[in-house]
Design an enzyme around this catalytic site. Structure first.
Site, PDB file in Angstrom:
ATOM      1  N   VAL A  58       0.916  -1.144   0.000  1.00  0.00           N
ATOM      2  CA  VAL A  58       0.000   0.000   0.000  1.00  0.00           C
ATOM      3  C   VAL A  58       0.957   1.195   0.000  1.00  0.00           C
ATOM      4  O   VAL A  58       1.489   1.577   1.030  1.00  0.00           O
ATOM      5  CB  VAL A  58      -0.936   0.000   1.228  1.00  0.00           C
ATOM      6  CG1 VAL A  58      -1.788   1.260   1.258  1.00  0.00           C
ATOM      7  CG2 VAL A  58      -1.822  -1.247   1.222  1.00  0.00           C
ATOM      8  N   PRO A  59       1.208   1.752  -1.191  1.00  0.00           N
ATOM      9  CA  PRO A  59       2.388   2.596  -1.415  1.00  0.00           C
ATOM     10  C   PRO A  59       2.316   4.017  -0.859  1.00  0.00           C
ATOM     11  O   PRO A  59       2.330   5.002  -1.592  1.00  0.00           O
ATOM     12  CB  PRO A  59       2.508   2.607  -2.940  1.00  0.00           C
ATOM     13  CG  PRO A  59       1.099   2.457  -3.410  1.00  0.00           C
ATOM     14  CD  PRO A  59       0.438   1.550  -2.414  1.00  0.00           C
ATOM     15  N   CYS A  60       2.321   4.127   0.452  1.00  0.00           N
ATOM     16  CA  CYS A  60       2.310   5.450   1.075  1.00  0.00           C
ATOM     17  C   CYS A  60       3.624   6.193   0.854  1.00  0.00           C
ATOM     18  O   CYS A  60       3.674   7.411   1.011  1.00  0.00           O
ATOM     19  CB  CYS A  60       1.961   5.358   2.555  1.00  0.00           C
ATOM     20  SG  CYS A  60       3.008   4.272   3.509  1.00  0.00           S
ATOM     21  N   HIS A  61       4.669   5.477   0.444  1.00  0.00           N
ATOM     22  CA  HIS A  61       5.943   6.150   0.144  1.00  0.00           C
ATOM     23  C   HIS A  61       5.801   7.063  -1.070  1.00  0.00           C
ATOM     24  O   HIS A  61       6.629   7.939  -1.276  1.00  0.00           O
ATOM     25  CB  HIS A  61       7.059   5.122  -0.080  1.00  0.00           C
ATOM     26  CG  HIS A  61       6.816   4.178  -1.213  1.00  0.00           C
ATOM     27  ND1 HIS A  61       6.058   3.039  -1.068  1.00  0.00           N
ATOM     28  CD2 HIS A  61       7.224   4.210  -2.506  1.00  0.00           C
ATOM     29  CE1 HIS A  61       6.009   2.399  -2.228  1.00  0.00           C
ATOM     30  NE2 HIS A  61       6.711   3.093  -3.126  1.00  0.00           N
ATOM     31  N   ARG A  62       4.738   6.899  -1.845  1.00  0.00           N
ATOM     32  CA  ARG A  62       4.519   7.719  -3.035  1.00  0.00           C
ATOM     33  C   ARG A  62       3.818   9.043  -2.726  1.00  0.00           C
ATOM     34  O   ARG A  62       3.509   9.805  -3.637  1.00  0.00           O
ATOM     35  CB  ARG A  62       3.707   6.943  -4.065  1.00  0.00           C
ATOM     36  CG  ARG A  62       4.427   5.709  -4.573  1.00  0.00           C
ATOM     37  CD  ARG A  62       3.612   4.940  -5.591  1.00  0.00           C
ATOM     38  NE  ARG A  62       4.259   3.660  -5.886  1.00  0.00           N
ATOM     39  CZ  ARG A  62       3.620   2.588  -6.315  1.00  0.00           C
ATOM     40  NH1 ARG A  62       2.319   2.629  -6.529  1.00  0.00           N
ATOM     41  NH2 ARG A  62       4.276   1.474  -6.537  1.00  0.00           N
TER      42      ARG A  62
END
Length: 182
Positions: A140-144
């Site tokens: 769940v790409p919260c780094h984006r």
């Protein structure tokens, strides 16, 4: 009298090159991806809070499909996870986490972009808190998610991990584009 356990939470230490991350899954899917190089206690603390009463069982074999996709991601060969992901949060958190999954690989969005996407334009701070509570890093790409001005902002896994993930995706998309023009 025996205590009835609620279920099983299988865990493994994902290790690939310089990445060492604890991961966990239930029978419903991957539910935890930890921070890089953090101790087992990070997983235990999260499990006690999010899945109280569940047995923590080392399950390297059960987690192999998740590990395989993470390896493909780190090799730059996977841009969208297909493994089942199972997260539990408030309704608002789950709406935010779903929106994160819509951010394309190699791209970023601001907190304001996410707020507009979920039709809550004034909820930027609440979105930040929901992102900070994301239990399934990377998948769940919260780094984006970055600041409105393009700056890197906080990340549960730490700024070094966030930077490495963004660089990995940037270099993978650059290599892909270069191969298209050969």
């Amino acid at each position: 009298m025996t205590l009835n356990k609620s279920g099983s939470l299988y865990w493994s230490l994902f290790s690939y090159e310089n990445w060492k991350i604890y991961i966990a899954a239930t029978s419903r899917g991957l539910c935890f991806v930890g921070s890089q190089n953090q101790p087992f206690e990070e997983l235990v603390k999260w499990a006690d809070h999010s899945f109280p009463g569940y047995d923590l069982i080392q399950g390297d074999e059960k987690l192999q499909p998740f590990t395989d996709e993470l390896i493909r991601y780190f090799q730059g060969n996977l841009i969208r996870f297909t493994i089942p992901i199972y997260y539990r949060g408030t309704f608002f958190q789950e709406v935010v986490w779903k929106a994160l999954c819509d951010i394309p690989y190699g791209q970023t969005r601001s907190y304001s972009d996410i707020a507009r996407q979920i039709r809550r334009p004034t909820a930027v701070r609440a979105i930040g808190r929901a992102i900070g509570a994301n239990p399934v890093l990377i998948t769940v790409p919260c780094h984006r998610v970055i600041g409105k001005n393009g700056s890197l902002t906080g990340y549960r896994g730490g700024m070094e991990m966030k930077t490495q993930l963004l660089e990995l995706e940037r270099s993978s998309t650059t290599n892909e584009k270069e191969q298209q023009y050969v």
